[in-house]
Design a protein around this motif. Sequence first.
Motif, mmCIF file in Angstrom:
data_model
loop_
_atom_site.group_PDB
_atom_site.id
_atom_site.type_symbol
_atom_site.label_atom_id
_atom_site.label_comp_id
_atom_site.label_asym_id
_atom_site.label_seq_id
_atom_site.Cartn_x
_atom_site.Cartn_y
_atom_site.Cartn_z
ATOM 1 N N LEU A 12 3.142 2.193 12.173
ATOM 2 C CA LEU A 12 3.276 3.183 13.236
ATOM 3 C C LEU A 12 4.238 4.284 12.803
ATOM 4 O O LEU A 12 3.966 5.467 12.974
ATOM 5 N N CYS A 13 5.356 3.884 12.190
ATOM 6 C CA CYS A 13 6.354 4.852 11.732
ATOM 7 C C CYS A 13 5.760 5.797 10.713
ATOM 8 O O CYS A 13 5.963 7.006 10.783
ATOM 9 N N LEU A 14 5.046 5.245 9.758
ATOM 10 C CA LEU A 14 4.474 6.064 8.695
ATOM 11 C C LEU A 14 3.455 7.036 9.278
ATOM 12 O O LEU A 14 3.375 8.185 8.870
ATOM 13 N N ASP A 89 16.607 2.650 18.866
ATOM 14 C CA ASP A 89 15.363 3.359 18.557
ATOM 15 C C ASP A 89 15.630 4.289 17.378
ATOM 16 O O ASP A 89 16.766 4.426 16.925
ATOM 17 N N MET A 90 14.580 4.916 16.887
ATOM 18 C CA MET A 90 14.726 5.913 15.834
ATOM 19 C C MET A 90 14.427 7.279 16.442
ATOM 20 O O MET A 90 13.292 7.518 16.891
ATOM 21 N N PRO A 91 15.416 8.187 16.478
ATOM 22 C CA PRO A 91 15.214 9.489 17.125
ATOM 23 C C PRO A 91 14.038 10.277 16.556
ATOM 24 O O PRO A 91 13.375 11.004 17.302
ATOM 25 N N SER A 92 13.762 10.140 15.274
ATOM 26 C CA SER A 92 12.683 10.932 14.665
ATOM 27 C C SER A 92 11.300 10.413 15.028
ATOM 28 O O SER A 92 10.291 11.074 14.741
ATOM 29 N N MET A 93 11.243 9.237 15.626
ATOM 30 C CA MET A 93 9.956 8.685 16.054
ATOM 31 C C MET A 93 10.183 7.932 17.355
ATOM 32 O O MET A 93 9.879 6.750 17.474
ATOM 33 N N ARG A 94 10.724 8.678 18.301
ATOM 34 C CA ARG A 94 11.191 8.088 19.549
ATOM 35 C C ARG A 94 10.110 7.227 20.206
ATOM 36 O O ARG A 94 8.965 7.648 20.312
ATOM 37 N N ALA A 96 9.026 4.354 19.027
ATOM 38 C CA ALA A 96 8.360 3.456 18.087
ATOM 39 C C ALA A 96 9.042 2.087 18.012
ATOM 40 O O ALA A 96 8.376 1.080 17.773
ATOM 41 N N HIS A 97 10.358 2.065 18.187
ATOM 42 C CA HIS A 97 11.084 0.795 18.039
ATOM 43 C C HIS A 97 11.841 0.397 19.298
ATOM 44 O O HIS A 97 12.581 -0.571 19.294
ATOM 45 N N SER A 98 11.695 1.179 20.346
ATOM 46 C CA SER A 98 12.433 0.899 21.574
ATOM 47 C C SER A 98 11.976 -0.412 22.201
ATOM 48 O O SER A 98 10.787 -0.709 22.233
ATOM 49 N N VAL A 119 14.398 -2.406 11.661
ATOM 50 C CA VAL A 119 13.221 -2.829 10.900
ATOM 51 C C VAL A 119 12.859 -1.912 9.739
ATOM 52 O O VAL A 119 11.994 -2.252 8.944
ATOM 53 N N MET A 120 13.502 -0.741 9.643
ATOM 54 C CA MET A 120 13.185 0.141 8.524
ATOM 55 C C MET A 120 14.325 1.117 8.266
ATOM 56 O O MET A 120 15.107 1.389 9.149
ATOM 57 N N PRO A 121 14.420 1.634 7.042
ATOM 58 C CA PRO A 121 15.462 2.621 6.763
ATOM 59 C C PRO A 121 15.173 3.937 7.466
ATOM 60 O O PRO A 121 14.016 4.240 7.778
HETATM 61 CU CU LIG Z 1 10.829 3.692 12.382
#
Ligand SMILES: [Cu+2]
Length: 146
Positions: A12-14, A89-94, A96-98, A119-121
Amino acid sequence: MIRCVCAAALALCLAVSAPTLLQAAQASPVKVGFQALTKAGEKIPLNGDHYLTFGFDKPPKLGMAIMRVEIFTRDGKRDTSFTVKGDADMPSMRGAHSAGEKAYSLSAKGFYLMPVRLVMPGDWEVTFTISKQGKTVFRGAYLFDL
Ligand SMILES: [Cu+2]
């Protein structure tokens, strides 16, 4: 099971990161209404009478980490009468991990603790919503790179 979730999250992140890259570079990463926090370990004023400190129990790396919040009165006495909630969460992919905003648990030592699954850098954000008797007194977001 856990591996499946990680793989799905990574995919999903990619998928999300490329189209949102330009957007992320332009927009402020801080959630609206949250104070941006960039340094762990400092005393942060909570209201007129209290301050908080926060930080991971050890330097964060991929996997599980424990975020710790401590609240003190102005003269340094620990205060556990607040409620702390938050999310990671990751701000650049809000989104996705929340996992949604969840309550930190109060330990026997008076620490507010929340497990965070990194879960990811990349760019991460852990939030603190602090309230007392149902009234929110502080919203902060710790921003860091993994
Ligand atoms: Cu991510």
